[in-house]
Scaffold this active site. Structure first.
Site, mmCIF file in Angstrom:
data_model
loop_
_atom_site.group_PDB
_atom_site.id
_atom_site.type_symbol
_atom_site.label_atom_id
_atom_site.label_comp_id
_atom_site.label_asym_id
_atom_site.label_seq_id
_atom_site.Cartn_x
_atom_site.Cartn_y
_atom_site.Cartn_z
ATOM 1 N N ASP A 85 0.500 -1.122 0.607
ATOM 2 C CA ASP A 85 -0.213 0.116 0.114
ATOM 3 C C ASP A 85 1.006 0.978 0.108
ATOM 4 O O ASP A 85 1.932 1.413 0.777
ATOM 5 C CB ASP A 85 -1.429 0.254 1.107
ATOM 6 C CG ASP A 85 -2.014 1.165 0.802
ATOM 7 O OD1 ASP A 85 -1.497 2.212 0.573
ATOM 8 O OD2 ASP A 85 -2.485 0.950 2.130
ATOM 9 N N ASP A 96 -2.668 7.278 -3.352
ATOM 10 C CA ASP A 96 -3.302 5.892 -2.364
ATOM 11 C C ASP A 96 -3.518 4.694 -3.455
ATOM 12 O O ASP A 96 -4.658 5.121 -4.188
ATOM 13 C CB ASP A 96 -4.116 6.673 -1.025
ATOM 14 C CG ASP A 96 -4.005 5.726 -0.169
ATOM 15 O OD1 ASP A 96 -3.576 4.853 -0.167
ATOM 16 O OD2 ASP A 96 -4.798 6.376 0.612
ATOM 17 N N HIS A 156 -11.684 6.488 1.283
ATOM 18 C CA HIS A 156 -11.542 8.086 1.952
ATOM 19 C C HIS A 156 -11.644 9.056 0.980
ATOM 20 O O HIS A 156 -10.717 8.853 0.606
ATOM 21 C CB HIS A 156 -10.951 7.979 3.050
ATOM 22 C CG HIS A 156 -8.894 7.843 2.743
ATOM 23 N ND1 HIS A 156 -8.453 8.335 1.537
ATOM 24 C CD2 HIS A 156 -9.072 5.838 2.403
ATOM 25 C CE1 HIS A 156 -7.368 7.610 1.857
ATOM 26 N NE2 HIS A 156 -7.534 6.273 1.956
ATOM 27 N N HIS A 164 -6.073 11.345 4.496
ATOM 28 C CA HIS A 164 -7.830 10.803 4.701
ATOM 29 C C HIS A 164 -8.176 11.776 5.276
ATOM 30 O O HIS A 164 -8.125 12.805 6.293
ATOM 31 C CB HIS A 164 -7.878 9.786 6.317
ATOM 32 C CG HIS A 164 -6.860 8.388 5.911
ATOM 33 N ND1 HIS A 164 -5.712 8.425 6.184
ATOM 34 C CD2 HIS A 164 -7.473 7.329 5.444
ATOM 35 C CE1 HIS A 164 -5.321 7.772 5.809
ATOM 36 N NE2 HIS A 164 -6.690 5.969 5.390
ATOM 37 N N GLU A 189 -10.681 1.779 -0.924
ATOM 38 C CA GLU A 189 -10.415 0.383 -1.016
ATOM 39 C C GLU A 189 -10.785 -1.342 0.195
ATOM 40 O O GLU A 189 -11.107 -1.373 1.214
ATOM 41 C CB GLU A 189 -8.557 0.526 0.870
ATOM 42 C CG GLU A 189 -8.753 1.561 1.197
ATOM 43 C CD GLU A 189 -8.171 2.143 2.115
ATOM 44 O OE1 GLU A 189 -6.730 1.708 2.110
ATOM 45 O OE2 GLU A 189 -7.412 2.993 1.897
ATOM 46 N N GLU A 281 -6.290 -0.934 -3.655
ATOM 47 C CA GLU A 281 -7.250 0.676 -3.959
ATOM 48 C C GLU A 281 -6.883 1.720 -4.919
ATOM 49 O O GLU A 281 -5.420 0.837 -5.567
ATOM 50 C CB GLU A 281 -6.477 0.653 -2.203
ATOM 51 C CG GLU A 281 -6.403 1.961 -2.088
ATOM 52 C CD GLU A 281 -6.095 2.800 -1.329
ATOM 53 O OE1 GLU A 281 -4.909 2.246 -0.254
ATOM 54 O OE2 GLU A 281 -6.095 4.038 -0.374
HETATM 55 CO CO CO Z 1 -6.036 4.232 1.745
#
Ligand code: CO
Length: 296
Positions: A85, A96, A156, A164, A189, A281
């Site tokens: 990640d 992200d 998010h 976030h 995600e 994600e």
């Molecule tokens: Co994330």
């Protein structure tokens, strides 16, 4: 959205994809976690970006928030489920993105189920849509493979220098009655597990975030705070980065900065029933009604 701003979101996504794929390509039996993390960080800097957050390389029951220690000796083993990640920051415009690998295996059902959940979201996501439509699609896809979504992790909103913010996009249906933003960036995600589907904090912490300059007396403590706030603002950073810069004494100092309320800790998250965890994600950019998957 300004053209220049949009270009930075897109570039952050492009670099995010590149470092995710680099990380995935390095997940072979015997590979050291520390080498994988450092290769990702090196590539990020070479591309003129900074990490949005430390590369999270989480194995098996660990769902998220693990980044290697400065002297980490962990090696990947055949059959490990590894989550890579990662994200890139281009002047604070972030990406992200994550992918999972079953080390040494071509086809792992848990990994396939999670990837399919994200791929199906890519096909239907629209600015301003009901969040529950996404949650239900993730939940139903993962459940159709006989696995459970992790209910207390999810997507998010993302803002400039803000990883976030705004909406929480649950992986469990009937959780949210609200809507996605119409303009800007969100990350989706899906996380899946072969057990209960709930993560808990473990005692271990490798990732921190600057909160505020409190009354810090120690000169080393003040130097660390200045460094992390100048370098990473309020984006997460690794304990390893601070130890590499300031030496091993920094470890104790970081603990004191947490106690003083200057730093926030991200505990390593584990599946509560020790289930195996898989994650995928992407980051999505909404602009004038259009959707671009920046990390695809
Ligand atoms: Co994330």
């Amino acid at each position: 959205m300004e053209k220049e701003e949009k270009e930075k979101w897109l570039l952050a996504g492009k670099i995010g994809k590149e470092i995710r794929e680099l990380g995935v390509s390095l997940c072979v039996p015997g590979a050291k976690l520390l080498d994988i993390a450092e290769a990702i960080e090196k590539r990020t800097l070479e591309r003129g970006a900074k990490p949005s957050f430390p590369p999270n390389i989480s194995i098996n029951q660990i769902a998220a928030h693990y980044t290697p220690k400065y002297d980490d000796k962990t090696e990947l083993k055949e059959g490990d489920i590894v989550k890579i990640d990662v994200g890139a920051s281009v002047d604070g415009y972030l990406s992200d993105t994550a992918a999972s690998v079953a080390v040494g295996e071509n086809e792992n059902k848990l990994v396939i189920a999670t990837k399919e959940a994200l791929d199906s979201v890519v096909k239907i996501i629209k600015p301003g849509m009901a969040i529950n439509e996404i949650s239900a699609l993730i939940d139903d896809t993962i459940s159709s493979f006989g696995f459970s979504p992790i209910v207390n992790l999810g997507g998010h909103g993302i803002g400039k220098y803000s990883l976030h913010e705004g909406e929480f996009i649950s992986n469990s249906k009937n959780y949210s009655g609200s809507f996605l933003r119409k303009e800007g960036v969100v990350a989706v995600e899906p996380f899946a597990t072969n057990r209960g589907g709930y993560v808990i904090d473990s005692a271990e912490v490798q990732i921190y975030q600057f909160i505020a300059n409190r009354n810090v007396r120690s000169p080393l403590g003040r130097s660390i705070l200045k460094y992390v706030s100048d370098e990473y603002r309020e984006l997460p950073f690794a304990k390893r980065w601070v130890i590499n810069k300031f030496g091993k004494l920094a470890e104790l100092e970081i603990r004191q900065l947490v106690a003083a309320g200057s730093l926030h800790e991200f505990n390593v998250l584990k599946e509560k029933d020790n289930g195996l965890v898989s994650q995928f994600e992407h980051s999505f950019l909404f602009d004038e009604g259009n959707v671009t998957v920046t990390t695809l």
